[in-house]
Design an enzyme around this catalytic site. Sequence first.
Site, PDB file in Angstrom:
ATOM      1  N   CYS A 150       1.104  -1.353   0.494  1.00 20.07           N
ATOM      2  CA  CYS A 150      -0.339  -0.098  -0.124  1.00 20.07           C
ATOM      3  C   CYS A 150       0.695   1.053  -0.121  1.00 20.07           C
ATOM      4  O   CYS A 150       2.262   1.543   0.667  1.00 20.07           O
ATOM      5  CB  CYS A 150      -0.870  -0.027   1.104  1.00 20.07           C
ATOM      6  SG  CYS A 150      -2.058  -0.792   0.530  1.00 20.07           S
ATOM      7  N   ILE A 151       0.373   2.087  -0.800  1.00 16.43           N
ATOM      8  CA  ILE A 151       1.744   4.029  -1.286  1.00 16.43           C
ATOM      9  C   ILE A 151       0.342   4.447  -0.194  1.00 16.43           C
ATOM     10  O   ILE A 151      -0.976   4.679  -1.224  1.00 16.43           O
ATOM     11  CB  ILE A 151       1.823   3.528  -1.932  1.00 16.43           C
ATOM     12  CG1 ILE A 151       2.917   4.870  -2.022  1.00 16.43           C
ATOM     13  CG2 ILE A 151       1.297   3.590  -3.077  1.00 16.43           C
ATOM     14  CD1 ILE A 151       4.393   4.767  -2.862  1.00 16.43           C
ATOM     15  N   THR A 153       0.411   9.179  -0.195  1.00 16.48           N
ATOM     16  CA  THR A 153       1.005  10.375   0.451  1.00 16.48           C
ATOM     17  C   THR A 153       0.052  10.775   1.009  1.00 16.48           C
ATOM     18  O   THR A 153      -1.732  11.423   0.574  1.00 16.48           O
ATOM     19  CB  THR A 153       1.298  11.000  -0.849  1.00 16.48           C
ATOM     20  OG1 THR A 153       1.503  10.443  -1.875  1.00 16.48           O
ATOM     21  CG2 THR A 153       1.631  12.486  -0.749  1.00 16.48           C
ATOM     22  N   GLN A 158      -0.109  15.991  -0.908  1.00 11.22           N
ATOM     23  CA  GLN A 158      -0.445  15.478  -2.656  1.00 11.22           C
ATOM     24  C   GLN A 158      -0.262  16.537  -3.750  1.00 11.22           C
ATOM     25  O   GLN A 158       0.188  17.592  -3.309  1.00 11.22           O
ATOM     26  CB  GLN A 158      -1.181  14.876  -2.618  1.00 11.22           C
ATOM     27  CG  GLN A 158      -1.579  13.298  -1.771  1.00 11.22           C
ATOM     28  CD  GLN A 158      -3.584  12.837  -2.062  1.00 11.22           C
ATOM     29  OE1 GLN A 158      -3.831  13.293  -2.441  1.00 11.22           O
ATOM     30  NE2 GLN A 158      -3.668  11.918  -1.288  1.00 11.22           N
ATOM     31  N   ARG A 159       0.159  15.594  -4.821  1.00 12.80           N
ATOM     32  CA  ARG A 159       0.644  16.440  -5.615  1.00 12.80           C
ATOM     33  C   ARG A 159       1.730  17.137  -5.880  1.00 12.80           C
ATOM     34  O   ARG A 159       1.506  19.018  -6.303  1.00 12.80           O
ATOM     35  CB  ARG A 159      -0.280  17.982  -6.587  1.00 12.80           C
ATOM     36  CG  ARG A 159      -1.463  16.845  -6.617  1.00 12.80           C
ATOM     37  CD  ARG A 159      -1.454  15.360  -7.865  1.00 12.80           C
ATOM     38  NE  ARG A 159      -1.358  15.734  -9.199  1.00 12.80           N
ATOM     39  CZ  ARG A 159      -1.977  16.392 -10.843  1.00 12.80           C
ATOM     40  NH1 ARG A 159      -3.610  16.228  -9.791  1.00 12.80           N
ATOM     41  NH2 ARG A 159      -2.251  16.779 -10.978  1.00 12.80           N
ATOM     42  N   GLY A 161       5.219  16.141  -5.723  1.00 14.75           N
ATOM     43  CA  GLY A 161       6.241  14.824  -6.381  1.00 14.75           C
ATOM     44  C   GLY A 161       6.563  13.941  -4.814  1.00 14.75           C
ATOM     45  O   GLY A 161       7.501  13.083  -5.208  1.00 14.75           O
ATOM     46  N   GLY A 163       4.548  10.968  -4.036  1.00  9.97           N
ATOM     47  CA  GLY A 163       4.239   9.920  -3.891  1.00  9.97           C
ATOM     48  C   GLY A 163       5.177   9.120  -5.275  1.00  9.97           C
ATOM     49  O   GLY A 163       6.165   8.382  -4.936  1.00  9.97           O
ATOM     50  N   GLU A 184       1.332  -4.317  -5.493  1.00 12.11           N
ATOM     51  CA  GLU A 184       0.025  -4.851  -5.643  1.00 12.11           C
ATOM     52  C   GLU A 184      -0.598  -4.188  -5.836  1.00 12.11           C
ATOM     53  O   GLU A 184      -1.453  -3.229  -5.969  1.00 12.11           O
ATOM     54  CB  GLU A 184      -0.387  -5.003  -3.811  1.00 12.11           C
ATOM     55  CG  GLU A 184      -0.278  -6.451  -3.517  1.00 12.11           C
ATOM     56  CD  GLU A 184      -0.939  -6.281  -2.183  1.00 12.11           C
ATOM     57  OE1 GLU A 184       0.320  -6.471  -1.295  1.00 12.11           O
ATOM     58  OE2 GLU A 184      -2.157  -6.509  -1.606  1.00 12.11           O
TER      59      GLU A 184
HETATM   60  N1  ACO Z   1      -4.843  13.914 -11.196  1.00  9.96           N
HETATM   61  C1  ACO Z   1      -4.089  13.189 -11.599  1.00  9.96           C
HETATM   62  N2  ACO Z   1      -2.400  12.941 -11.891  1.00  9.96           N
HETATM   63  C2  ACO Z   1      -2.054  12.879 -10.167  1.00  9.96           C
HETATM   64  C3  ACO Z   1      -3.038  12.914  -9.749  1.00  9.96           C
HETATM   65  C4  ACO Z   1      -4.462  13.075  -9.780  1.00  9.96           C
HETATM   66  N3  ACO Z   1      -5.149  13.108  -8.022  1.00  9.96           N
HETATM   67  N4  ACO Z   1      -1.762  12.271  -8.730  1.00  9.96           N
HETATM   68  C5  ACO Z   1      -0.578  11.991  -9.002  1.00  9.96           C
HETATM   69  N5  ACO Z   1      -0.764  12.481 -10.441  1.00  9.96           N
HETATM   70  C6  ACO Z   1       0.467  11.745 -11.627  1.00  9.96           C
HETATM   71  C7  ACO Z   1       0.582  13.012 -12.164  1.00  9.96           C
HETATM   72  O1  ACO Z   1       1.415  13.090 -13.020  1.00  9.96           O
HETATM   73  C8  ACO Z   1       1.278  13.599 -11.361  1.00  9.96           C
HETATM   74  O2  ACO Z   1       2.179  14.324 -11.360  1.00  9.96           O
HETATM   75  P1  ACO Z   1       1.981  16.032 -11.161  1.00  9.96           P
HETATM   76  O3  ACO Z   1       1.117  16.210 -10.174  1.00  9.96           O
HETATM   77  O4  ACO Z   1       2.736  16.860 -11.755  1.00  9.96           O
HETATM   78  O5  ACO Z   1       0.922  16.365 -12.780  1.00  9.96           O
HETATM   79  C9  ACO Z   1       1.818  12.713 -10.514  1.00  9.96           C
HETATM   80  O6  ACO Z   1       1.167  11.217 -11.100  1.00  9.96           O
HETATM   81  C10 ACO Z   1       3.313  12.341  -9.282  1.00  9.96           C
HETATM   82  O7  ACO Z   1       2.104  12.776  -8.396  1.00  9.96           O
HETATM   83  P2  ACO Z   1       3.331  13.130  -6.627  1.00  9.96           P
HETATM   84  O8  ACO Z   1       2.583  14.230  -6.107  1.00  9.96           O
HETATM   85  O9  ACO Z   1       4.092  12.272  -6.761  1.00  9.96           O
HETATM   86  O10 ACO Z   1       1.659  11.651  -6.106  1.00  9.96           O
HETATM   87  P3  ACO Z   1       1.267  12.211  -4.439  1.00  9.96           P
HETATM   88  O11 ACO Z   1       1.763  12.492  -3.728  1.00  9.96           O
HETATM   89  O12 ACO Z   1       0.078  12.692  -4.556  1.00  9.96           O
HETATM   90  O13 ACO Z   1       0.818  10.714  -4.348  1.00  9.96           O
HETATM   91  C11 ACO Z   1      -0.781   8.774  -3.996  1.00  9.96           C
HETATM   92  C12 ACO Z   1       0.323   9.655  -5.238  1.00  9.96           C
HETATM   93  C13 ACO Z   1       0.677   8.199  -2.863  1.00  9.96           C
HETATM   94  C14 ACO Z   1      -1.302   7.848  -5.095  1.00  9.96           C
HETATM   95  C15 ACO Z   1      -1.978   9.786  -3.902  1.00  9.96           C
HETATM   96  O14 ACO Z   1      -2.564  10.263  -4.383  1.00  9.96           O
HETATM   97  C16 ACO Z   1      -2.404   9.335  -2.615  1.00  9.96           C
HETATM   98  O15 ACO Z   1      -2.317   8.874  -1.055  1.00  9.96           O
HETATM   99  N6  ACO Z   1      -3.830   8.079  -2.528  1.00  9.96           N
HETATM  100  C17 ACO Z   1      -4.385   7.877  -1.616  1.00  9.96           C
HETATM  101  C18 ACO Z   1      -4.289   6.538  -1.462  1.00  9.96           C
HETATM  102  C19 ACO Z   1      -4.270   5.499  -2.657  1.00  9.96           C
HETATM  103  O16 ACO Z   1      -4.762   5.700  -3.731  1.00  9.96           O
HETATM  104  N7  ACO Z   1      -2.980   5.024  -2.479  1.00  9.96           N
HETATM  105  C20 ACO Z   1      -2.197   3.929  -3.746  1.00  9.96           C
HETATM  106  C21 ACO Z   1      -3.424   2.920  -4.345  1.00  9.96           C
HETATM  107  S1  ACO Z   1      -2.416   1.050  -4.495  1.00  9.96           S
HETATM  108  C22 ACO Z   1      -1.142   0.917  -4.727  1.00  9.96           C
HETATM  109  O17 ACO Z   1      -1.389   0.811  -2.746  1.00  9.96           O
HETATM  110  C23 ACO Z   1      -0.521  -0.103  -4.756  1.00  9.96           C
END
Ligand code: ACO
Length: 284
Positions: A150-151, A153, A158-159, A161, A163, A184
């Site tokens: 699980c992952i 931020t 969030q947004r 970098g 993640g 996973e």
């Molecule tokens: N909408 C569109 N693109 C996105 C989004 C979004 N909400 N979030 C990430 N991205 C894409 C974009 O390309 C983004 O780059 P940009 O922001 O410059 O456009 C890129 O991914 C990198 O984003 P980060 O800022 O590095 O990602 P963030 O820190 O926001 O974390 C994460 C991403 C971990 C998935 C976060 O959204 C989160 O915690 N979500 C809730 C929990 C979740 O769904 N976890 C994943 C479950 S699946 C698994 O665990 C295997």
Amino acid sequence: RDRNTKFADASKIECIHFGEFEIDTWYTAPYPQEYSENRVLWICEFCLKYMNSEYVGWRHKMKCESKHPPGDEVYRDGSISVFEIDGRKHSLYCQNLCVLAKLFLGSKTLYYDVEPFLFYVMTECDEFGMHFVGYFSKEKRITSQHNVSCILTLPIHQRKGYGNLLIAFSYLLTRHENKTGSPEKPFSDLGLLSYRNYWKLTLCYELRNQSTPVTIVQLSQRTAMTPDDVICGLEALNALVRDPVTGTYALRIDYPALEAHIQKWEAKGYVKLNPAALVWTPYV
Ligand code: ACO
Ligand code: ZN
């Protein structure tokens, strides 16, 4: 955990008080009933203990001695650190972490059976302590093909970098294990977007200086991504072309497009992973 603990059917928790922030929750999480009955839950940003009133939260803040996660600090670069936390040694912290994560994860996650996992918590440091930014969990089982379970931020971070940084860190560990790995499934929508972005970007960096023929297996070994995920990244770059006669695939690299994609990403100014800042040996 006490087997008699009652869990609420429907949690009323609408937001959590975390450090200096109030964060709206996205999903319900199985907090014990007496905690699920409040609209706001107070959570210590360092030890992740949850409390059901501002007063208890404030009193805890006065006496809580932790200013960073438990476990071993395995990475430090500037203000960013990553702690490796063994679910067996720090089960309460890891349980608190899993139930907190569930507030932002729609699919089912584990909560109390944390022993088979390692947890990698990323923090950002200032004069008040090492603040929780995000984390991922990973199975200890050496034969597991998954390098992330699980992952997350935290929504307030969030947004920006982080993640991407967590994902890059997970692949750095896998490279040190001389393996390939994949997260996973099932993905959440945000998980899929973030991984697709990482895979595509990683291949841009990998291919920008590639002038000789290269195979998917070689790209997989260099990036620690599975061949399937390499193919996914190549498809996102429109770099896979199928010969209509022989039916075989070839790589066609559009170098200016790779450079443009890298420049666009770097212009965001996100923190980059520094592989040399890792101090770590694989779990055995
Ligand atoms: N909408 C569109 N693109 C996105 C989004 C979004 N909400 N979030 C990430 N991205 C894409 C974009 O390309 C983004 O780059 P940009 O922001 O410059 O456009 C890129 O991914 C990198 O984003 P980060 O800022 O590095 O990602 P963030 O820190 O926001 O974390 C994460 C991403 C971990 C998935 C976060 O959204 C989160 O915690 N979500 C809730 C929990 C979740 O769904 N976890 C994943 C479950 S699946 C698994 O665990 C295997
Ligand atoms: Zn605390």
